[in-house]
Design an enzyme around this catalytic site. Structure first.
Site, PDB file in Angstrom:
ATOM      1  N   TYR A 127      -2.416  -1.084  10.600  1.00 39.63           N
ATOM      2  CA  TYR A 127      -2.494  -1.369   9.164  1.00 39.63           C
ATOM      3  C   TYR A 127      -1.248  -0.853   8.447  1.00 39.63           C
ATOM      4  O   TYR A 127      -0.591  -1.589   7.691  1.00 39.63           O
ATOM      5  CB  TYR A 127      -3.755  -0.743   8.554  1.00 39.63           C
ATOM      6  CG  TYR A 127      -3.808  -0.915   7.050  1.00 39.63           C
ATOM      7  CD1 TYR A 127      -4.107  -2.153   6.484  1.00 39.63           C
ATOM      8  CD2 TYR A 127      -3.527   0.152   6.191  1.00 39.63           C
ATOM      9  CE1 TYR A 127      -4.130  -2.326   5.108  1.00 39.63           C
ATOM     10  CE2 TYR A 127      -3.555  -0.015   4.818  1.00 39.63           C
ATOM     11  CZ  TYR A 127      -3.856  -1.249   4.274  1.00 39.63           C
ATOM     12  OH  TYR A 127      -3.867  -1.412   2.908  1.00 39.63           O
ATOM     13  N   SER A 140       0.846  -1.204   0.000  1.00 42.94           N
ATOM     14  CA  SER A 140       0.000   0.000   0.000  1.00 42.94           C
ATOM     15  C   SER A 140       0.876   1.246   0.000  1.00 42.94           C
ATOM     16  O   SER A 140       2.023   1.207   0.466  1.00 42.94           O
ATOM     17  CB  SER A 140      -0.879   0.003   1.258  1.00 42.94           C
ATOM     18  OG  SER A 140      -1.542   1.236   1.395  1.00 42.94           O
TER      19      SER A 140
HETATM   20  N1  NAP Z   1      -8.679  -0.304  -1.608  1.00 44.85           N
HETATM   21  C1  NAP Z   1      -7.668   0.463  -1.274  1.00 44.85           C
HETATM   22  O1  NAP Z   1      -7.807   1.704  -1.192  1.00 44.85           O
HETATM   23  C2  NAP Z   1      -6.319  -0.145  -1.018  1.00 44.85           C
HETATM   24  C3  NAP Z   1      -5.198   0.699  -0.991  1.00 44.85           C
HETATM   25  C4  NAP Z   1      -3.950   0.141  -0.758  1.00 44.85           C
HETATM   26  C5  NAP Z   1      -3.806  -1.216  -0.565  1.00 44.85           C
HETATM   27  N2  NAP Z   1      -4.912  -2.022  -0.590  1.00 44.85           N
HETATM   28  C6  NAP Z   1      -4.706  -3.459  -0.364  1.00 44.85           C
HETATM   29  O2  NAP Z   1      -5.288  -4.182  -1.425  1.00 44.85           O
HETATM   30  C7  NAP Z   1      -5.594  -5.503  -0.977  1.00 44.85           C
HETATM   31  C8  NAP Z   1      -6.987  -5.889  -1.435  1.00 44.85           C
HETATM   32  O3  NAP Z   1      -7.920  -5.069  -0.774  1.00 44.85           O
HETATM   33  P1  NAP Z   1      -9.202  -4.453  -1.508  1.00 44.85           P
HETATM   34  O4  NAP Z   1      -9.041  -2.992  -1.527  1.00 44.85           O
HETATM   35  O5  NAP Z   1      -9.470  -5.158  -2.775  1.00 44.85           O
HETATM   36  O6  NAP Z   1     -10.307  -4.744  -0.391  1.00 44.85           O
HETATM   37  P2  NAP Z   1     -11.587  -5.709  -0.390  1.00 44.85           P
HETATM   38  O7  NAP Z   1     -12.482  -5.366  -1.507  1.00 44.85           O
HETATM   39  O8  NAP Z   1     -12.110  -5.602   1.003  1.00 44.85           O
HETATM   40  O9  NAP Z   1     -10.968  -7.154  -0.626  1.00 44.85           O
HETATM   41  C9  NAP Z   1     -10.254  -7.837   0.376  1.00 44.85           C
HETATM   42  C10 NAP Z   1     -10.108  -9.295  -0.012  1.00 44.85           C
HETATM   43  O10 NAP Z   1      -9.405  -9.972   1.038  1.00 44.85           O
HETATM   44  C11 NAP Z   1     -10.172 -11.109   1.452  1.00 44.85           C
HETATM   45  N3  NAP Z   1      -9.992 -11.365   2.874  1.00 44.85           N
HETATM   46  C12 NAP Z   1     -10.296 -10.544   3.898  1.00 44.85           C
HETATM   47  N4  NAP Z   1     -10.081 -11.159   5.071  1.00 44.85           N
HETATM   48  C13 NAP Z   1      -9.643 -12.411   4.768  1.00 44.85           C
HETATM   49  C14 NAP Z   1      -9.261 -13.528   5.548  1.00 44.85           C
HETATM   50  N5  NAP Z   1      -9.286 -13.485   6.896  1.00 44.85           N
HETATM   51  N6  NAP Z   1      -8.867 -14.672   4.922  1.00 44.85           N
HETATM   52  C15 NAP Z   1      -8.840 -14.723   3.568  1.00 44.85           C
HETATM   53  N7  NAP Z   1      -9.194 -13.696   2.779  1.00 44.85           N
HETATM   54  C16 NAP Z   1      -9.586 -12.552   3.371  1.00 44.85           C
HETATM   55  C17 NAP Z   1     -11.611 -10.723   1.152  1.00 44.85           C
HETATM   56  O11 NAP Z   1     -12.423 -11.872   0.944  1.00 44.85           O
HETATM   57  P3  NAP Z   1     -13.417 -12.535   2.022  1.00 44.85           P
HETATM   58  O12 NAP Z   1     -14.082 -11.420   2.758  1.00 44.85           O
HETATM   59  O13 NAP Z   1     -14.299 -13.356   1.160  1.00 44.85           O
HETATM   60  O14 NAP Z   1     -12.520 -13.365   2.892  1.00 44.85           O
HETATM   61  C18 NAP Z   1     -11.454  -9.981  -0.163  1.00 44.85           C
HETATM   62  O15 NAP Z   1     -11.424 -10.882  -1.236  1.00 44.85           O
HETATM   63  C19 NAP Z   1      -5.414  -5.497   0.546  1.00 44.85           C
HETATM   64  O16 NAP Z   1      -4.192  -6.104   0.875  1.00 44.85           O
HETATM   65  C20 NAP Z   1      -5.370  -4.018   0.882  1.00 44.85           C
HETATM   66  O17 NAP Z   1      -4.619  -3.761   2.030  1.00 44.85           O
HETATM   67  C21 NAP Z   1      -6.163  -1.521  -0.815  1.00 44.85           C
END
Ligand code: NAP
Length: 262
Positions: A151, A138
């Protein structure tokens, strides 16, 4: 033929957001996919609409699941070419506003399982002198973030680990890439208990993050900060005094916390 055609790719957190966009894009590019996340029904449905995908549901905040995921893949005699460690979540608030249970789960998911999956699959990749790891970190990994402290610290770990790994294994035929998106429109803010619309607005879509990241991986880069504005933020926060960057990130996160509407 495109680079990803025929490659076997494990994607964690494939059920939503950036992970889902990786899955849909790589399916179109002809990759064979292993999808994992907790939402079993969603993964089964996604895999059923893809050309060559299976799903193995489970909870990566439980320390044992990475090993059982690896064992199940080996039992199926599948060789993984690329692991995309994408699953992760954040929590906004004062450090004492949440429980150690929540932090344990976050640290296990964002760091422990990511390291464990890397350790398990990298051994096989080194033996065959090919393959690679994409770790989703991130923009938050580059500076301490008050009200998002655990985080940001987990993501600082991911970036540091990933870049070191790149240097250790680049001469063994292994690609290692750290991906650093900024605000991207997914379900992330919901789980982080932040407003659905961040202060600065969403800067990128999951699809844009994925397209840039896949290009960067193919080129053998070790880190990508997605998008010009995020690159600019990273630069600015690296040159201004720490007190100023702390004040700036406090303002952004607190503002996001003040309106938790979804
Ligand atoms: N969106 C942003 O602004 C942003 C910015 C920087 C970095 N990121 C990073 O991008 C990555 C993806 O996040 P996203 O933004 O796409 O968020 P998201 O839409 O909430 O997706 C998160 C994913 O992680 C899975 N997950 C959550 N808890 C889990 C667990 N205990 N075991 C297995 N899987 C789990 C969720 O699936 P289930 O709920 O089905 O388990 C979902 O598929 C993360 O690492 C996040 O830190 C996001």
């Amino acid at each position: 033929m495109n680079y990803y055609n025929g490659k076997t790719i494990l994607i964690t957190g494939a059920s939503s957001g950036i992970g889902e966009a990786f899955a849909l894009t790589l399916d179109k590019l002809g990759a064979k996919l292993i999808l994992t996340a907790r939402s079993k029904d969603k993964l089964v449905d996604m895999a059923s609409h893809m050309n060559n995908a299976i799903s193995i549901a489970g909870d990566l905040s439980k320390k044992e699941f990475a090993q059982s995921l690896y064992d199940e893949i080996k039992d199926k005699k599948i060789e993984v070419d690329i692991v995309i460690n994408n699953a992760g979540y954040g929590f906004s608030g004062l450090f004492l506003d949440s429980s150690m249970k929540n932090y344990d789960e976050m640290m296990n998911l964002n760091m422990y399982s990511l390291v464990n999956l890397t350790h398990l699959f990298l051994k096989d990749m080194v033996n065959k002198k090919s393959g690679g790891i994409i770790n989703i970190s991130s923009l938050a990994s580059f500076q301490p973030m008050p009200f998002f402290s655990i985080y940001a610290a987990t993501k600082a770990f991911v970036t540091s680990f990933t870049v070191s790994l790149y240097e250790e294994y680049r001469k063994s035929g292994i690609k290692v890439l750290g991906v650093c998106p900024g605000y991207t429109k997914t379900n992330f803010n919901k789980r982080a208990q932040m407003n659905s619309i961040p202060v600065a607005g969403y800067l990128m879509t999951s699809q844009q993050v994925v397209n840039q990241s896949l290009r960067a991986y193919e080129k053998g880069k070790f880190i990508i900060v997605n998008g010009k504005i995020n690159k600019f933020f990273r630069f600015i926060t690296s040159i201004i005094p720490t007190r100023l960057s702390l004040a700036f990130s406090s303002y952004v996160i607190k503002k996001g916390m003040s309106n938790k509407q979804w």
